[in-house]
Design a protein around this motif. Structure first.
Motif, PDB file in Angstrom:
ATOM      1  N   HIS A   1       0.820  -1.211   0.000  1.00 42.12           N
ATOM      2  CA  HIS A   1       0.000   0.000   0.000  1.00 42.12           C
ATOM      3  C   HIS A   1       0.857   1.265   0.000  1.00 42.12           C
ATOM      4  O   HIS A   1       0.475   2.277  -0.614  1.00 42.12           O
ATOM      5  CB  HIS A   1      -0.957  -0.012   1.193  1.00 42.12           C
ATOM      6  N   ASP A   2       1.999   1.211   0.671  1.00 42.87           N
ATOM      7  CA  ASP A   2       2.910   2.363   0.627  1.00 42.87           C
ATOM      8  C   ASP A   2       3.362   2.626  -0.806  1.00 42.87           C
ATOM      9  O   ASP A   2       3.467   3.779  -1.250  1.00 42.87           O
ATOM     10  CB  ASP A   2       4.134   2.105   1.511  1.00 42.87           C
ATOM     11  N   PHE A   3       3.634   1.550  -1.537  1.00 39.01           N
ATOM     12  CA  PHE A   3       4.067   1.653  -2.931  1.00 39.01           C
ATOM     13  C   PHE A   3       2.976   2.265  -3.806  1.00 39.01           C
ATOM     14  O   PHE A   3       3.219   3.231  -4.554  1.00 39.01           O
ATOM     15  CB  PHE A   3       4.451   0.260  -3.446  1.00 39.01           C
ATOM     16  N   THR A   4       1.759   1.741  -3.734  1.00 42.89           N
ATOM     17  CA  THR A   4       0.672   2.239  -4.582  1.00 42.89           C
ATOM     18  C   THR A   4       0.264   3.662  -4.202  1.00 42.89           C
ATOM     19  O   THR A   4      -0.038   4.481  -5.074  1.00 42.89           O
ATOM     20  CB  THR A   4      -0.538   1.301  -4.510  1.00 42.89           C
ATOM     21  N   ASP A   5       0.259   3.967  -2.906  1.00 39.08           N
ATOM     22  CA  ASP A   5      -0.130   5.310  -2.465  1.00 39.08           C
ATOM     23  C   ASP A   5       0.895   6.354  -2.904  1.00 39.08           C
ATOM     24  O   ASP A   5       0.529   7.456  -3.361  1.00 39.08           O
ATOM     25  CB  ASP A   5      -0.293   5.347  -0.949  1.00 39.08           C
ATOM     26  N   ALA A   6       2.172   6.034  -2.766  1.00 42.84           N
ATOM     27  CA  ALA A   6       3.224   7.005  -3.085  1.00 42.84           C
ATOM     28  C   ALA A   6       3.231   7.364  -4.567  1.00 42.84           C
ATOM     29  O   ALA A   6       3.539   8.497  -4.938  1.00 42.84           O
ATOM     30  CB  ALA A   6       4.587   6.447  -2.671  1.00 42.84           C
ATOM     31  N   LEU A   7       2.856   6.401  -5.440  1.00 40.81           N
ATOM     32  CA  LEU A   7       2.899   6.640  -6.876  1.00 40.81           C
ATOM     33  C   LEU A   7       1.512   6.837  -7.472  1.00 40.81           C
ATOM     34  O   LEU A   7       1.352   6.870  -8.691  1.00 40.81           O
ATOM     35  CB  LEU A   7       3.598   5.483  -7.597  1.00 40.81           C
ATOM     36  N   CYS A   8       0.491   6.954  -6.601  1.00 39.61           N
ATOM     37  CA  CYS A   8      -0.900   7.176  -7.063  1.00 39.61           C
ATOM     38  C   CYS A   8      -1.331   6.093  -8.048  1.00 39.61           C
ATOM     39  O   CYS A   8      -1.844   6.378  -9.146  1.00 39.61           O
ATOM     40  CB  CYS A   8      -1.046   8.563  -7.687  1.00 39.61           C
ATOM     41  N   LEU A   9      -1.146   4.845  -7.663  1.00 38.91           N
ATOM     42  CA  LEU A   9      -1.522   3.706  -8.496  1.00 38.91           C
ATOM     43  C   LEU A   9      -2.807   3.079  -7.963  1.00 38.91           C
ATOM     44  O   LEU A   9      -3.101   3.143  -6.772  1.00 38.91           O
ATOM     45  CB  LEU A   9      -0.406   2.661  -8.513  1.00 38.91           C
ATOM     46  N   ILE A  10      -3.565   2.471  -8.860  1.00 43.93           N
ATOM     47  CA  ILE A  10      -4.806   1.805  -8.485  1.00 43.93           C
ATOM     48  C   ILE A  10      -4.802   0.388  -9.053  1.00 43.93           C
ATOM     49  O   ILE A  10      -4.071   0.086 -10.002  1.00 43.93           O
ATOM     50  CB  ILE A  10      -6.049   2.568  -8.996  1.00 43.93           C
ATOM     51  N   GLU A  11      -5.619  -0.472  -8.466  1.00 43.27           N
ATOM     52  CA  GLU A  11      -5.763  -1.833  -8.991  1.00 43.27           C
ATOM     53  C   GLU A  11      -6.904  -1.899  -9.989  1.00 43.27           C
ATOM     54  O   GLU A  11      -7.984  -1.327  -9.755  1.00 43.27           O
ATOM     55  CB  GLU A  11      -6.028  -2.817  -7.854  1.00 43.27           C
ATOM     56  N   LEU A  12      -6.675  -2.583 -11.088  1.00 46.10           N
ATOM     57  CA  LEU A  12      -7.740  -2.840 -12.043  1.00 46.10           C
ATOM     58  C   LEU A  12      -8.524  -4.052 -11.557  1.00 46.10           C
ATOM     59  O   LEU A  12      -7.933  -5.109 -11.287  1.00 46.10           O
ATOM     60  CB  LEU A  12      -7.134  -3.126 -13.426  1.00 46.10           C
ATOM     61  N   PRO A  13      -9.840  -3.940 -11.391  1.00 49.39           N
ATOM     62  CA  PRO A  13     -10.622  -5.080 -10.909  1.00 49.39           C
ATOM     63  C   PRO A  13     -10.494  -6.276 -11.850  1.00 49.39           C
ATOM     64  O   PRO A  13     -10.371  -6.121 -13.064  1.00 49.39           O
ATOM     65  CB  PRO A  13     -12.056  -4.549 -10.891  1.00 49.39           C
ATOM     66  N   LEU A  14     -10.519  -7.472 -11.267  1.00 51.22           N
ATOM     67  CA  LEU A  14     -10.436  -8.706 -12.040  1.00 51.22           C
ATOM     68  C   LEU A  14     -11.809  -9.356 -12.106  1.00 51.22           C
ATOM     69  O   LEU A  14     -12.418  -9.644 -11.068  1.00 51.22           O
ATOM     70  CB  LEU A  14      -9.429  -9.666 -11.414  1.00 51.22           C
ATOM     71  N   LYS A  15     -12.276  -9.577 -13.304  1.00 52.42           N
ATOM     72  CA  LYS A  15     -13.566 -10.238 -13.503  1.00 52.42           C
ATOM     73  C   LYS A  15     -13.359 -11.753 -13.528  1.00 52.42           C
ATOM     74  O   LYS A  15     -12.446 -12.245 -14.179  1.00 52.42           O
ATOM     75  CB  LYS A  15     -14.183  -9.776 -14.831  1.00 52.42           C
ATOM     76  N   GLY A  16     -14.221 -12.469 -12.807  1.00 54.58           N
ATOM     77  CA  GLY A  16     -14.142 -13.921 -12.867  1.00 54.58           C
ATOM     78  C   GLY A  16     -13.792 -14.584 -11.550  1.00 54.58           C
ATOM     79  O   GLY A  16     -13.669 -15.808 -11.492  1.00 54.58           O
ATOM     80  N   GLY A  17     -13.638 -13.812 -10.475  1.00 59.76           N
ATOM     81  CA  GLY A  17     -13.357 -14.426  -9.187  1.00 59.76           C
ATOM     82  C   GLY A  17     -12.568 -13.505  -8.276  1.00 59.76           C
ATOM     83  O   GLY A  17     -11.995 -12.514  -8.713  1.00 59.76           O
ATOM     84  N   THR A  18     -12.525 -13.869  -7.000  1.00 57.21           N
ATOM     85  CA  THR A  18     -11.797 -13.083  -6.004  1.00 57.21           C
ATOM     86  C   THR A  18     -10.371 -13.578  -5.840  1.00 57.21           C
ATOM     87  O   THR A  18      -9.434 -12.790  -5.746  1.00 57.21           O
ATOM     88  CB  THR A  18     -12.507 -13.158  -4.638  1.00 57.21           C
TER      89      THR A  18
END
Length: 345
Positions: free
Chosen positions: A162-179
């Protein structure tokens, strides 16, 4: 379309413990690869040539651990910028569009290496290029709901992610087809399900590909579910022309259909009679092939849907055996389709 390995070819031709990733543009495969191949380059080259991928880049495994492979067709302009034992960083040019950055990742499984891994990824974009996509096995459970069974949720490993994604303003692309994207393939109380594989993108990248969608497919030989990234959404392609399929000669029904069609035309003499026999046989084969194709595709999709449904749940012993049989049946089905793909190659 970019692909980090096509599912049917991977499960059909790949007998290694590979994480399968695929990226598509307009549903045409341009690039293919595999994470943690655990195989030497000479072995992977045989598979690459079967898949008709013209370009390649390898990170050799250390002993029997790790190893990365990246394959792509010459229609895609991909430049490898840097690499390590856990990533391959590239620049991508597609159809004259603005360049963007694509990093294939395989996160370290050891806790003591995780923080260094995410910090090294962050340093890749120190030059402020904004259009960035990362895809692969992160080897981290980012949230409690992404884990079922096994040890308790590791908040420290998640914090580095989370530190990595927050620092670079990155988001996760949702995955269709399961958790969940990974399973230990066990049943009941011994079953462990986790989301380890991810597609992570910058806001600028997401704006450039607003229809991009990630899809999980059924796994056959690997403990990871294959990931497909469709850059411009999912579209259907329709096959218009009828062609004789080489795989038909392996089926007794085909020989019987040809014989019946030929005899039903009656005693036709000369070139014109011969032509009438051919036309009738072609019509009968077309009708038969449509029926077979529809039934076969339905059977394949039913098996995949059952696998996708079961691989995301804790299973009893009997259900685990059923899942193994489903995977074996699907593997056999894919093997029968190998001649189909060979003909097109």
């Amino acid at each position: 379309m970019l692909v980090f390995l096509v599912l049917q070819f991977v499960d059909l031709l790949f007998s290694v413990a590979a994480k399968v990733l695929s990226i598509y543009v307009n549903n045409v495969m341009e690039c293919s690869g595999s994470c943690e191949t655990k195989k030497k380059k000479r072995y992977l080259e045989k598979i690459r040539m079967k898949m008709k991928m013209t370009e390649y880049f390898y990170v050799e495994p250390v002993g029997i651990a790790g190893g990365l492979a990246l394959w792509w067709s010459n229609e895609a302009d991909i430049s490898v910028l840097s690499f390590g034992k856990n990533f391959i960083d590239t620049k991508v040019s597609l159809n004259g569009e603005e360049d963007w950055f694509l990093t294939f990742i395989y996160g370290p499984p050891y806790t003591e290496e995780k923080q260094t891994f995410w910090e090294s990824l962050a340093s890749l974009r120190n030059n402020n290029e904004k259009k960035w996509c990362l895809i692969g096995d992160s080897n981290v459970v980012a949230r409690p709901e992404e884990k079922l069974g096994g040890l308790t949720f590791d908040a420290s490993s998640a914090k580095w992610f989370h530190d990595f994604t927050d620092a670079l303003c990155l988001i996760e692309l949702p995955l269709k087809g399961g958790t969940f994207t990974w399973s230990n393939q066990r049943s009941e109380d011994d079953a462990i399900l986790e989301k380890l594989d991810r597609i992570i993108v910058s806001l600028e990248w997401s704006s450039s590909f607003p229809k991009a969608i990630g899809v999980l497919d059924a796994t056959i030989t690997s403990d990871h579910a294959p990931i497909f990234l469709f850059l411009k959404g999912m579209t259907k392609k329709y096959k218009k022309d009828f062609k004789f399929e080489a795989k038909w000669i392996l089926e007794d029904e085909c020989s019987a259909k040809v014989k019946d069609s030929w005899l039903q035309t009656g005693n036709c003499n000369g070139i014109s009679g011969f032509g009438r026999k051919l036309r009738r046989t072609r019509i009968q084969l077309r009708q038969w092939s449509k029926m077979k194709k529809g039934t076969g595709k339905l059977k394949e999709e039913e098996m995949k849907e059952k696998i996708r449904f079961m691989q995301g749940k804790q299973l009893s012993k009997s259900e685990t055996e059923k899942l193994k049989k489903l995977k074996k049946d699907l593997d056999n089905w894919c093997a029968r389709e190998e001649l189909y793909w060979h003909q097109r190659a």
